[in-house]
Design an enzyme around this catalytic site. Structure first.
Site, short mmCIF file in Angstrom:
data_model
loop_
_atom_site.label_atom_id
_atom_site.label_comp_id
_atom_site.label_asym_id
_atom_site.label_seq_id
_atom_site.Cartn_x
_atom_site.Cartn_y
_atom_site.Cartn_z
N SER A 54 0.85 -1.19 0.00
CA SER A 54 0.00 0.00 0.00
C SER A 54 0.89 1.25 0.00
O SER A 54 2.10 1.18 0.24
CB SER A 54 -0.90 -0.01 1.23
OG SER A 54 -1.80 -1.11 1.18
N HIS A 56 0.75 3.28 -2.80
CA HIS A 56 0.89 3.65 -4.21
C HIS A 56 -0.47 3.94 -4.86
O HIS A 56 -0.59 3.92 -6.08
CB HIS A 56 1.59 2.53 -4.98
CG HIS A 56 2.90 2.13 -4.41
ND1 HIS A 56 3.93 3.02 -4.23
CD2 HIS A 56 3.36 0.93 -3.97
CE1 HIS A 56 4.99 2.38 -3.71
NE2 HIS A 56 4.65 1.12 -3.52
N ASP A 109 7.53 -9.01 -3.93
CA ASP A 109 6.39 -9.29 -4.81
C ASP A 109 6.66 -10.52 -5.67
O ASP A 109 5.80 -11.39 -5.83
CB ASP A 109 6.11 -8.09 -5.71
CG ASP A 109 5.54 -6.89 -4.97
OD1 ASP A 109 5.47 -6.95 -3.71
OD2 ASP A 109 5.18 -5.91 -5.62
N HIS A 218 9.44 3.80 -3.91
CA HIS A 218 9.58 3.69 -2.45
C HIS A 218 10.60 4.69 -1.93
O HIS A 218 11.01 4.62 -0.77
CB HIS A 218 10.03 2.27 -2.07
CG HIS A 218 9.17 1.20 -2.62
ND1 HIS A 218 9.48 0.54 -3.79
CD2 HIS A 218 8.01 0.66 -2.17
CE1 HIS A 218 8.53 -0.36 -4.04
NE2 HIS A 218 7.63 -0.30 -3.08
#
Length: 334
Positions: A54, A56, A109, A218
């Site tokens: 979360s 983005h 991911d 990030h």
């Protein structure tokens, strides 16, 4: 820093509760952290699942709906979702035609989606995976092996989603998604650092009067820091970097899809002004723009800055881009 939250511990759950209240066409599992398009199994289409940390927003949950994603898995802030979430999403959207995982190239991911794909296949669900790695700023970073996945994620999810909506089989949807990723490049710029709810202060040091060229979503370092530049000079640098890399995969004089994306804290007044410079640079270099999207789509909390994503297009990709879409963040054609 002041933030409009209850607590850092509940910020993701609270946001999901708010999404559920605002968008009753979505099934939002707050505890299980999965957002699913309601009635997604009807019609027997390929399912599209994506997700990531979360922070983005609207990526990815904001792109769940008709013509785009079937489901999204939000992790904690800047933290990958876990395989159980991804498996839960795959089961929720599989209609027997298989599921495509759209994965941004960040180590967590990739590992977790790979594990979820193995678990789904053990349960009889056919899974294809597409890796998005469009950021040309650096190769390898704090979160990746290879290039980072950024703005092209939107192009991949929209075009693959349109193909799935039209009834294309899994292999064709996956091939289109890979083709879009291969034809896309991005470059980001930070004017200020972002602040996570847990930290409550800037995540990296960017002195006043400086900018980071090639920043990650990030806050990962880019190519270099410079003194603040006018919008026209930032556009020259960013578009030049993107076109230079696109040239390696063929001529760059064909039409492109263009995304001028805000990082979260840059107002549209500035983004449209920046887009004017991006359009000027592309015109000066003889690159026609077929379609343009300007706004906050792949953000980094409250970071000030922007990114440019270009995708080399053709008639098929433009037809799929123009196809109707109805999500929380992207809507046209219906």
């Amino acid at each position: 820093m002041n933030m409009l939250i209850n607590s850092a511990e509940t910020v993701v759950a609270d946001a999901l509760r708010g999404m559920a209240a605002a968008h009753p066409d979505l099934d939002v599992d707050v505890e299980g952290r999965v957002v699913v398009r309601r009635g997604v199994r009807e019609g027997g289409r390929v399912g599209l699942v994506s997700g990531g940390g979360s922070g983005h927003e609207p990526l990815h949950a904001g792109f769940v709906g008709y013509g785009m994603l079937s489901a999204a898995c939000p992790g904690e802030v800047f933290t990958s979702p876990v395989p159980d979430q991804m498996l839960r999403a795959a089961k929720a959207v599989d209609s027997g035609q298989g599921v495509l995982f759209v994965v941004k190239n960040y180590t967590g991911d990739v590992l977790n989606f790979d594990m979820a794909a193995e678990l789904a296949e053990e349960d009889g669900i056919r899974v294809e995976r597409v890796l998005v790695n469009d950021d040309v700023a650096v190769t390898d970073s704090l979160y990746t092996a290879g290039r980072r996945g950024t703005g092209a994620t939107l192009f991949v999810e929209k075009i693959a989603g349109a193909a799935a909506e039209a009834g294309a089989p899994l292999e064709q949807v996956a091939a289109l998604a890979r083709r879009v990723n291969d034809a896309s490049r991005s470059f980001g710029v930070a004017l200020s650092a972002c602040s996570t709810p847990a930290k409550g202060s800037p995540t990296f040091d960017l002195p006043d009067g400086e900018l980071e060229l090639g920043v990650g979503i990030h806050g990962e370092p880019g190519r270099e820091r410079r003194a603040m530049m006018p919008s026209r000079d930032i556009a020259e640098f960013a578009v030049g970097a993107v076109l230079e890399d696109l040239a390696a995969v063929g001529p760059t004089d064909g039409p492109v899809l263009a995304l001028v994306n805000g990082m979260g804290a840059t107002p549209l007044l500035e983004l449209y002004g920046f887009h004017a410079e991006v359009a000027r640079v592309l015109a000066d270099r003889g690159v026609p723009v077929a379609r343009t999207l300007v706004g906050n789509y792949v953000t980094s909390l409250d970071m000030a800055g922007c990114s440019v994503t270009l995708c080399r297009s053709d008639d098929e990709l433009l037809r799929l881009w123009d196809a109707p879409v109805e999500t929380a963040a992207l809507r046209w054609g219906r």
